[in-house]
Structures are given as structure tokens and as C-alpha cells.
Design a protein around this motif. Structure first.
Motif, short mmCIF file in Angstrom:
data_model
loop_
_atom_site.label_atom_id
_atom_site.label_comp_id
_atom_site.label_asym_id
_atom_site.label_seq_id
_atom_site.Cartn_x
_atom_site.Cartn_y
_atom_site.Cartn_z
N LEU A 149 0.85 -1.59 -0.05
CA LEU A 149 0.09 -0.02 0.12
C LEU A 149 1.24 1.10 -0.30
CD1 LEU A 149 -2.78 -0.69 2.51
CD2 LEU A 149 -3.28 -0.35 0.17
N ARG A 150 0.28 2.55 -0.09
CA ARG A 150 1.06 3.68 -0.28
C ARG A 150 0.38 4.38 0.10
NH1 ARG A 150 3.25 7.76 -5.21
NH2 ARG A 150 1.30 8.17 -4.97
N LEU A 151 0.68 5.37 1.04
CA LEU A 151 -0.09 6.56 2.58
C LEU A 151 0.40 7.36 1.55
CD1 LEU A 151 -0.22 4.84 5.60
CD2 LEU A 151 -1.84 5.24 3.87
N SER A 152 -0.54 8.10 1.26
CA SER A 152 0.08 10.21 1.55
C SER A 152 -0.68 11.07 2.13
CB SER A 152 -0.60 10.20 -0.28
OG SER A 152 -0.66 9.87 -1.27
N CYS A 153 0.06 11.72 2.11
CA CYS A 153 -0.25 12.83 3.82
C CYS A 153 -0.09 14.19 2.93
CB CYS A 153 0.67 12.45 4.75
SG CYS A 153 -0.04 13.72 6.06
N ALA A 154 -1.44 15.13 2.76
CA ALA A 154 -1.37 16.18 1.84
C ALA A 154 -1.44 17.21 3.22
CB ALA A 154 -2.32 16.45 1.14
N ALA A 155 0.12 17.96 3.11
CA ALA A 155 -0.02 18.93 4.35
C ALA A 155 0.17 20.29 3.27
CB ALA A 155 1.20 18.86 4.51
N SER A 156 -0.80 21.08 4.39
CA SER A 156 -0.40 22.59 4.30
C SER A 156 -0.54 23.61 6.11
CB SER A 156 -1.55 23.05 3.20
OG SER A 156 -2.89 23.10 4.12
N GLY A 157 -0.18 24.96 5.38
CA GLY A 157 -0.15 25.68 6.41
C GLY A 157 0.97 25.72 6.75
N ALA A 191 -3.43 -1.07 11.87
CA ALA A 191 -3.45 -0.16 12.87
C ALA A 191 -4.14 0.95 11.96
CB ALA A 191 -1.40 0.15 12.74
N VAL A 192 -4.21 2.25 12.90
CA VAL A 192 -4.83 3.40 12.54
C VAL A 192 -2.67 3.86 11.91
CG1 VAL A 192 -5.45 5.75 12.59
CG2 VAL A 192 -6.33 3.05 13.40
N TYR A 193 -3.18 4.74 10.81
CA TYR A 193 -1.74 5.29 10.35
C TYR A 193 -1.33 7.06 10.39
CZ TYR A 193 0.69 1.18 9.51
OH TYR A 193 2.21 -0.28 9.74
N TYR A 194 -0.58 7.87 10.72
CA TYR A 194 -1.18 8.94 10.92
C TYR A 194 0.20 10.23 10.34
CZ TYR A 194 -4.69 7.84 15.03
OH TYR A 194 -5.90 7.35 15.48
N CYS A 195 0.08 10.39 10.01
CA CYS A 195 1.18 11.82 9.40
C CYS A 195 1.35 13.17 10.58
CB CYS A 195 0.51 12.62 8.25
SG CYS A 195 1.97 13.98 7.59
N ALA A 196 2.33 13.25 11.04
CA ALA A 196 2.10 14.49 12.03
C ALA A 196 3.42 15.51 11.51
CB ALA A 196 2.98 13.97 13.14
N ALA A 197 3.59 16.60 11.82
CA ALA A 197 5.08 17.38 11.35
C ALA A 197 5.42 17.97 12.86
CB ALA A 197 3.93 18.45 10.68
N SER A 198 6.83 17.84 12.52
CA SER A 198 7.51 18.40 14.36
C SER A 198 8.93 19.42 13.33
CB SER A 198 8.11 17.23 14.47
OG SER A 198 9.26 17.33 15.25
#
Length: 123
Positions: free
Chosen positions: A18-26, A92-99
Motif C-alpha cells: 500500500l502507499r499512504l499519502s499525506c497532503a500538508a498545508s499551512g 493499525a491506524v496510520y497517522y501523519c505528523a509534523a515536527s
């Protein structure tokens, strides 16, 4: 306003991809690292992978090394997680995050989170 929106989760058989994507803005991406975490039922949220937006350097949890690849597309402000050779324990539930902390594997370092996307791997 920071927004992180994940997509690409689903049901797959063991050994699949599978390929997960995370679109980020702001956010000012050059100052951030983008990470993927996951949380299985009854378990704590755990680190999966991180990429430093500017340099592209990466770090992975031992459990996914050699199977998962994190990458980013600067033009699309999107981070990807390519998951190969999936195992039932990857469910699992997969989460994208910013640090603002480069290369961090700690949830405490991440200020912004997406809503999560479910990945289910059947045996």
C-alpha cells in the motif's frame, strides 16, 4: 492553519503493498520533519518513519526497515509511505505528523497530526 490529510489506507493481504499519502498545508516545510506513526487497538502510538523536509534524510523503526519507504514531493507538499511485504502486525491506524525537531521518533515532538487512515493486513 495547519492541515495534514492522510489517504491510501485499506485492506490488503499479507505480502501485499500500500502507499499512504499525506497532503500538508499551512506550515513552512523547510523547518519541519514529517513523520508517520501508527496505533493498533489497545496499544500506544508508535513511530514508523520520519523524513526531514529540506534534506530528505530519513529514519525508520526497526520493525519496518527494508519494507517501508518514506518520501516527499516538494511540488505537491505531500509525504508518502510506501509499504511493501505487509504483515498482519502492521495493522493499525496510520497517522501523519509534523515536527520542528528533525529526525524525531517521539510523539511528544510532533505538534500537528492528521486524522489517520486505517491499514488492515489479513493473513
Amino acid at each position: 492553519q495547519v492541515q495534514l490529510v492522510e489517504s491510501g489506507g485499506g485492506l490488503v493481504q499479507a505480502g501485499g503493498s500500500l502507499r499512504l499519502s499525506c497532503a500538508a498545508s499551512g506550515i513552512l516545510f523547510s523547518y519541519y520533519a514529517m513523520g508517520w506513526f501508527r496505533q493498533a487497538p489497545g496499544k500506544e502510538r508508535e513511530f514508523v518513519a520520519v523524513i526531514n523536509w529540506g534534506s530528505g534524510s530519513t529514519n525508520y523503526a526497526d520493525s519496518v526497515k527494508g519494507r517501508f519507504t518514506i518520501s516527499r514531493d516538494k511540488a505537491k507538499n505531500t509525504v508518502y509511505l510506501q509499504m511493501n511485504s505487509l504483515k498482519p502486525e502492521d495493522t493499525a491506524v496510520y497517522y501523519c505528523a509534523a515536527s520542528r525537531v528533525y529526525g524525531s521518533d517521539s510523539t511528544a515532538s510532533y505538534a500537528y497530526w492528521g486524522q489517520g487512515t486505517q491499514v488492515t493486513v489479513s493473513s
